[in-house]
Design an enzyme around this catalytic site. Structure first.
Site, PDB file in Angstrom:
ATOM      1  N   VAL A 123       0.868  -1.173   0.000  1.00  0.00           N
ATOM      2  CA  VAL A 123       0.000   0.000   0.000  1.00  0.00           C
ATOM      3  C   VAL A 123       0.906   1.224   0.000  1.00  0.00           C
ATOM      4  CG1 VAL A 123      -1.708   1.320   1.292  1.00  0.00           C
ATOM      5  CG2 VAL A 123      -1.837  -1.181   1.259  1.00  0.00           C
ATOM      6  N   CYS A 124       0.595   2.192  -0.849  1.00  0.00           N
ATOM      7  CA  CYS A 124       1.277   3.478  -0.783  1.00  0.00           C
ATOM      8  C   CYS A 124       2.788   3.288  -0.923  1.00  0.00           C
ATOM      9  CB  CYS A 124       0.882   4.147   0.529  1.00  0.00           C
ATOM     10  SG  CYS A 124       1.278   5.884   0.699  1.00  0.00           S
ATOM     11  N   THR A 125       3.570   3.872  -0.030  1.00  0.00           N
ATOM     12  CA  THR A 125       5.029   3.781  -0.118  1.00  0.00           C
ATOM     13  C   THR A 125       5.569   2.424   0.313  1.00  0.00           C
ATOM     14  OG1 THR A 125       5.122   4.854   2.050  1.00  0.00           O
ATOM     15  CG2 THR A 125       5.475   6.246   0.105  1.00  0.00           C
ATOM     16  N   THR A 157       1.956   3.572  -6.523  1.00  0.00           N
ATOM     17  CA  THR A 157       2.196   4.033  -5.161  1.00  0.00           C
ATOM     18  C   THR A 157       1.414   5.334  -4.968  1.00  0.00           C
ATOM     19  OG1 THR A 157       3.932   4.514  -3.520  1.00  0.00           O
ATOM     20  CG2 THR A 157       4.285   5.374  -5.747  1.00  0.00           C
TER      21      THR A 157
END
Length: 221
Positions: free
Chosen positions: A124-126, A144
Site C-alpha cells: 500500500v502506498c510507499t 504508489t
C-alpha cells in the site's frame, strides 16, 4: 486481471500485515478492518472465517511484546516478531515513512522468503519502496501514492510506475496507491479470495463506497 469470484477455501487464508515504526495508520489498519469485517459477515452467514489475520512487527527486542509506533504516535500491538511469524498466504506491506523499513535487512530477507510460498505479496502506498528494496518488483506495472510516483521512478528506473490507477493486481503481486486505496485493494482481495458477494457486503457494512475498478483514480488518495 485475475478472477475476483473464487470461493473461499476450507482453510482460512492467512494474511500477514507488516508493522514498523512510522507506518501509516490507515494503510495497515484499513486492510485489517476489511478482512476482519469479512470474517464477521461470513460468520453471520454460517460460513467459516475465510481469513486469519496476523500483524507482524519489525524491530524491537525479541523478549518484548511485538508492536510499532505509527505516524502520529498511535501505538499498535502485533501478534508476532519477524522471527516467529507464521507462513502467510497474503503478505501486505503498508506505507508511511519507509526509509528505515526499506533498509531493514531482516524485513527484506523475510519478504524474500515469503515470496517463495505466498499467493500474493502486496503493498500500500510507499510500501512499494520496501518491495522494490527487497527486489520483489519486476517488469510489470506497479503504483504508489501520487506524491511519491516520481521518487519511485527515479530510484528504480526499470519499474513501470503508473500514476493513473487505484491498484494493480498481477495475481502474485499487487500494489496500491495511497492511504484510502488500501481499502479498495483489500476489498478486491476479499472478492478474489473469498467471493465477490462477500466483498460487496463487507464494503456495505463498512459504509464505504468501494471503487472496484482499479482504473478509478483520485488525486486525494
Amino acid at each position: 486481471m485475475p478472477a475476483t469470484s473464487a470461493p473461499a477455501a476450507h482453510e482460512p487464508v492467512r494474511v500477514g500485515i507488516v508493522l514498523f515504526d512510522e507506518v501509516e495508520v490507515l494503510d495497515a489498519c484499513g486492510p485489517f478492518e476489511v478482512f476482519c469485517v469479512a470474517n464477521r459477515l461470513a460468520a453471520r452467514a454460517g460460513r467459516p472465517a475465510p481469513f486469519e489475520v496476523a500483524l507482524v512487527a519489525t524491530g524491537g527486542r525479541v523478549d518484548a511484546p511485538p508492536g510499532a509506533r505509527a505516524r502520529g504516535g498511535l501505538r499498535l500491538g502485533a501478534d508476532h516478531h519477524l522471527d516467529d511469524a507464521p507462513t502467510c498466504d497474503v503478505v501486505l506491506v503498508p506505507g508511511g515513512v519507509v526509509d528505515d523499513a526499506a533498509r531493514d535487512r531482516e524485513l527484506l530477507a523475510w519478504l524474500q522468503r515469503s515470496r517463495r510460498h505466498a499467493r500474493v505479496i502486496a503493498s500500500v502506498c510507499t510500501g512499494a519502496f520496501v518491495l522494490a528494496a527487497a527486489g520483489l518488483l519486476d517488469h510489470r506495472p506497479v503504483t504508489t501514492h501520487w506524491e511519491d510516483v516520481d521518487d519511485l521512478r527515479a530510484r528504480w528506473p526499470h519499474l513501470q510506475v503508473r500514476d493513473d490507477v487505484r491498484f494493480v493486481d498481477h495475481g502474485d503481486l499487487a500494489t496500491s496507491a495511497g492511504i484510502s486505496a488500501a481499502l479498495d485493494l483489500a476489498l478486491h482481495l476479499v472478492a478474489r479470495l473469498a467471493g465477490h458477494d462477500l466483498a460487496v457486503a463487507t464494503a456495505r457494512q463498512m459504509d464505504y463506497a468501494w471503487r472496484q475498478d482499479p482504473d478509478e483514480t483520485s488525486a486525494s488518495a
